[in-house]
Design a protein around this motif. Structure first.
Motif, PDB file in Angstrom:
ATOM      1  N   TRP A 318       0.842  -1.208   0.000  1.00  0.00           N
ATOM      2  CA  TRP A 318       0.000   0.000   0.000  1.00  0.00           C
ATOM      3  C   TRP A 318       0.874   1.253   0.000  1.00  0.00           C
ATOM      4  O   TRP A 318       0.573   2.239  -0.674  1.00  0.00           O
ATOM      5  CB  TRP A 318      -0.909   0.022   1.226  1.00  0.00           C
ATOM      6  CG  TRP A 318      -2.126  -0.837   1.156  1.00  0.00           C
ATOM      7  CD1 TRP A 318      -2.244  -2.103   1.636  1.00  0.00           C
ATOM      8  CD2 TRP A 318      -3.403  -0.501   0.601  1.00  0.00           C
ATOM      9  NE1 TRP A 318      -3.517  -2.585   1.412  1.00  0.00           N
ATOM     10  CE2 TRP A 318      -4.253  -1.616   0.790  1.00  0.00           C
ATOM     11  CE3 TRP A 318      -3.915   0.632  -0.017  1.00  0.00           C
ATOM     12  CZ2 TRP A 318      -5.568  -1.631   0.377  1.00  0.00           C
ATOM     13  CZ3 TRP A 318      -5.245   0.626  -0.427  1.00  0.00           C
ATOM     14  CH2 TRP A 318      -6.056  -0.497  -0.238  1.00  0.00           C
ATOM     15  N   LEU A 319       1.950   1.229   0.775  1.00  0.00           N
ATOM     16  CA  LEU A 319       2.836   2.394   0.880  1.00  0.00           C
ATOM     17  C   LEU A 319       3.469   2.727  -0.460  1.00  0.00           C
ATOM     18  O   LEU A 319       3.503   3.888  -0.870  1.00  0.00           O
ATOM     19  CB  LEU A 319       3.914   2.114   1.933  1.00  0.00           C
ATOM     20  CG  LEU A 319       4.996   3.189   2.091  1.00  0.00           C
ATOM     21  CD1 LEU A 319       4.385   4.506   2.536  1.00  0.00           C
ATOM     22  CD2 LEU A 319       6.063   2.719   3.086  1.00  0.00           C
ATOM     23  N   TRP A 320       3.953   1.706  -1.155  1.00  0.00           N
ATOM     24  CA  TRP A 320       4.632   1.961  -2.429  1.00  0.00           C
ATOM     25  C   TRP A 320       3.650   2.465  -3.482  1.00  0.00           C
ATOM     26  O   TRP A 320       3.979   3.354  -4.265  1.00  0.00           O
ATOM     27  CB  TRP A 320       5.357   0.698  -2.897  1.00  0.00           C
ATOM     28  CG  TRP A 320       6.202   0.090  -1.815  1.00  0.00           C
ATOM     29  CD1 TRP A 320       6.181  -1.189  -1.367  1.00  0.00           C
ATOM     30  CD2 TRP A 320       7.175   0.770  -1.002  1.00  0.00           C
ATOM     31  NE1 TRP A 320       7.055  -1.369  -0.339  1.00  0.00           N
ATOM     32  CE2 TRP A 320       7.687  -0.182  -0.094  1.00  0.00           C
ATOM     33  CE3 TRP A 320       7.654   2.078  -0.948  1.00  0.00           C
ATOM     34  CZ2 TRP A 320       8.671   0.135   0.847  1.00  0.00           C
ATOM     35  CZ3 TRP A 320       8.623   2.401  -0.004  1.00  0.00           C
ATOM     36  CH2 TRP A 320       9.118   1.438   0.868  1.00  0.00           C
ATOM     37  N   TYR A 321       2.451   1.917  -3.496  1.00  0.00           N
ATOM     38  CA  TYR A 321       1.426   2.454  -4.396  1.00  0.00           C
ATOM     39  C   TYR A 321       1.152   3.931  -4.081  1.00  0.00           C
ATOM     40  O   TYR A 321       1.067   4.770  -4.979  1.00  0.00           O
ATOM     41  CB  TYR A 321       0.125   1.668  -4.254  1.00  0.00           C
ATOM     42  CG  TYR A 321       0.081   0.340  -4.977  1.00  0.00           C
ATOM     43  CD1 TYR A 321       0.600   0.187  -6.260  1.00  0.00           C
ATOM     44  CD2 TYR A 321      -0.516  -0.769  -4.380  1.00  0.00           C
ATOM     45  CE1 TYR A 321       0.536  -1.030  -6.918  1.00  0.00           C
ATOM     46  CE2 TYR A 321      -0.587  -1.992  -5.037  1.00  0.00           C
ATOM     47  CZ  TYR A 321      -0.059  -2.124  -6.304  1.00  0.00           C
ATOM     48  OH  TYR A 321      -0.136  -3.323  -6.957  1.00  0.00           O
ATOM     49  N   ALA A 322       1.025   4.240  -2.793  1.00  0.00           N
ATOM     50  CA  ALA A 322       0.624   5.587  -2.397  1.00  0.00           C
ATOM     51  C   ALA A 322       1.681   6.638  -2.720  1.00  0.00           C
ATOM     52  O   ALA A 322       1.364   7.818  -2.849  1.00  0.00           O
ATOM     53  CB  ALA A 322       0.301   5.615  -0.902  1.00  0.00           C
ATOM     54  N   LEU A 323       2.926   6.205  -2.871  1.00  0.00           N
ATOM     55  CA  LEU A 323       3.998   7.136  -3.227  1.00  0.00           C
ATOM     56  C   LEU A 323       4.099   7.371  -4.732  1.00  0.00           C
ATOM     57  O   LEU A 323       4.884   8.203  -5.184  1.00  0.00           O
ATOM     58  CB  LEU A 323       5.345   6.602  -2.715  1.00  0.00           C
ATOM     59  CG  LEU A 323       5.550   6.600  -1.199  1.00  0.00           C
ATOM     60  CD1 LEU A 323       6.859   5.915  -0.852  1.00  0.00           C
ATOM     61  CD2 LEU A 323       5.527   8.021  -0.642  1.00  0.00           C
TER      62      LEU A 323
END
Length: 431
Positions: A318-323
């Protein structure tokens, strides 16, 4: 139902191979021994009996079941989660093995589907209901659920045409197994029809949509993203993520992206391989391509000179998508492929590109394609062109995201329909 003799004999014959595979992927002897105990017994002590048992094969199914699991944990129900894969179990523990649920939640591997092993598992854990996620069907598991009078539901059920054809080749196994299920909650009509054609009980097979449309970003994600954007100075960078990738997707895409990454210091590509055992292989690939690469596992950050960031960690997708401004969801360029969940980046308003091999999510992907809410590349070269188009044309990415939100909104509500059905079974169990 009674499972065929040939099936049980086959399991007995392949047991040594199964144990060898566990040993081969174990990093040390203690890990091998611990996994074998969970697969073949004697099992870990039960933290709770009369629990709601969810079985989710791997990461994708665990993520799909997350809102349901959270719902029942928050109500104070004991929950047992079993997984087939190491990554699936790691994801389960990352989501729920926390202080808030410490006395209610337990995660172990699914036992091998030998009748006496499954019987011993039921006897030890004594669940009150079994919820199988998506397409995880095991004949002896369903058989023993019936023997122990435990309702068994196939939830968020999906079945591709390819999988249906495989099940159809063994009707003596498939039909009794499906008829042993208490209920099938199908994602779509195509799945419902395939199960019906294979011999499922027509009266206990209904379409309720996909829980995946009801997913929400994890709590605290927004704060984490804001911090990294500031700490890693990403606000002005053009960030793309290639996620849940399989061989040879990383090599194909990074080779094609190499020139762009070298020419444009603002560009950075986050790579999130699907399987942790391939992390070192992908790092070596980046080195061979002479791409400046940092690794999450070493505590490194995205620097001004970083071209590739290898997200070799678990539970942070989720974190990598959100960045990112745009992403590629993997498992869709490789052969045979099948694809992975596109809904996570779409929920985050991240423009999404996939390859042509997405049969595991056929109905979901088809609806987004029809709405022109995602981009479909027929090969690696076209995927790269589409990734770069979204990076370089924010209006294109914004239009994709707007259309995707419309599709998401009209499909939500499956979670509550699942809860309504499950609650009826729980009420009967508690009488």
């Amino acid at each position: 139902m009674t499972t065929p003799i040939w099936y049980n004999l086959a399991l007995l014959l392949i047991k040594p191979l199964y144990q060898w595979r566990i040993k081969k992927r174990a990093t040390h002897l203690e890990q091998y021994q611990a996994e074998c105990l969970e697969r073949f017994g004697p099992f870990q002590p039960a933290l709770n009996t009369a629990s709601i048992w969810f079985h989710a094969v791997s990461v994708g199914e665990t993520n799909a079941a997350q809102p349901l699991i959270e719902h029942y944990l928050k109500l104070g129900h004991a929950v047992l989660v079993t997984n087939t894969t190491k990554t699936g179990q790691a994801r389960s523990k990352a989501l729920f093995a926390q202080a808030e649920y410490a006395q209610l939640f337990q995660a172990v591997y699914l036992p091998a589907d030998q009748k006496q092993i499954v019987r011993a598992f039921f006897a030890k854990y004594q669940p009150k209901i079994l919820l199988l996620v998506e397409t995880e069907l095991w004949p002896n598991l369903i058989d023993q659920a019936n023997q122990f009078a435990v309702p068994s539901l196939l939830i968020n059920a999906r079945l591709s045409e390819k999988s249906a054809q495989a099940y159809a080749k063994v009707p003596s196994l498939t039909q009794p197994m499906l008829q042993g299920l208490s209920q099938i909650l199908a994602q779509d009509q195509a799945t419902q029809q395939r199960f019906n054609d294979l011999g499922a009980n027509l009266n206990n097979n209904k379409v309720v949509g996909s829980i995946k449309y009801d997913i929400q970003a994890p709590a605290g994600l927004a704060e984490q993203v804001v911090k990294l954007l500031l700490d890693w100075q990403l606000a002005e960078r053009k960030v793309m993520t290639i996620a849940s990738t399989h061989a040879p997707e990383e090599q194909q895409l990074l080779t094609l992206l190499k020139a762009k990454l070298e020419q444009n210091p603002d560009y950075v590509c986050i790579v999130v391989p699907r399987h942790p055992e391939r992390f070192d292989t992908i790092f070596n690939l980046c080195q061979s391509l002479q791409l400046e690469t940092q690794r999450r596992s070493l505590g490194q950050r995205i620097e001004a000179h970083t071209q590739v960031y290898l997200a070799d960690s678990m539970g942070e997708l989720w974190l990598w998508y959100a960045l990112s401004q745009v992403c590629f969801v993997g498992g869709s360029l490789n052969e045979p492929g099948g694809g992975h969940n596109i809904l996570e980046p779409l929920v985050l308003n991240v423009a999404t590109v996939i390859g042509p091999n997405y049969f595991n999510f056929q109905s979901i992907v088809d609806e987004f394609i029809e709405a022109k809410a995602i981009l479909l590349g027929q090969d690696a070269e076209q995927v790269v062109q589409q990734l770069l188009a979204c990076i370089e044309n924010p209006d294109l990415a914004e239009q994709l995201n707007t259309d995707a939100q419309h599709v998401l909104m009209r499909n939500r509500g499956s979670l509550q329909q699942h809860i309504d059905v499950i609650d009826k079974y729980l009420a009967d169990c508690d009488q």
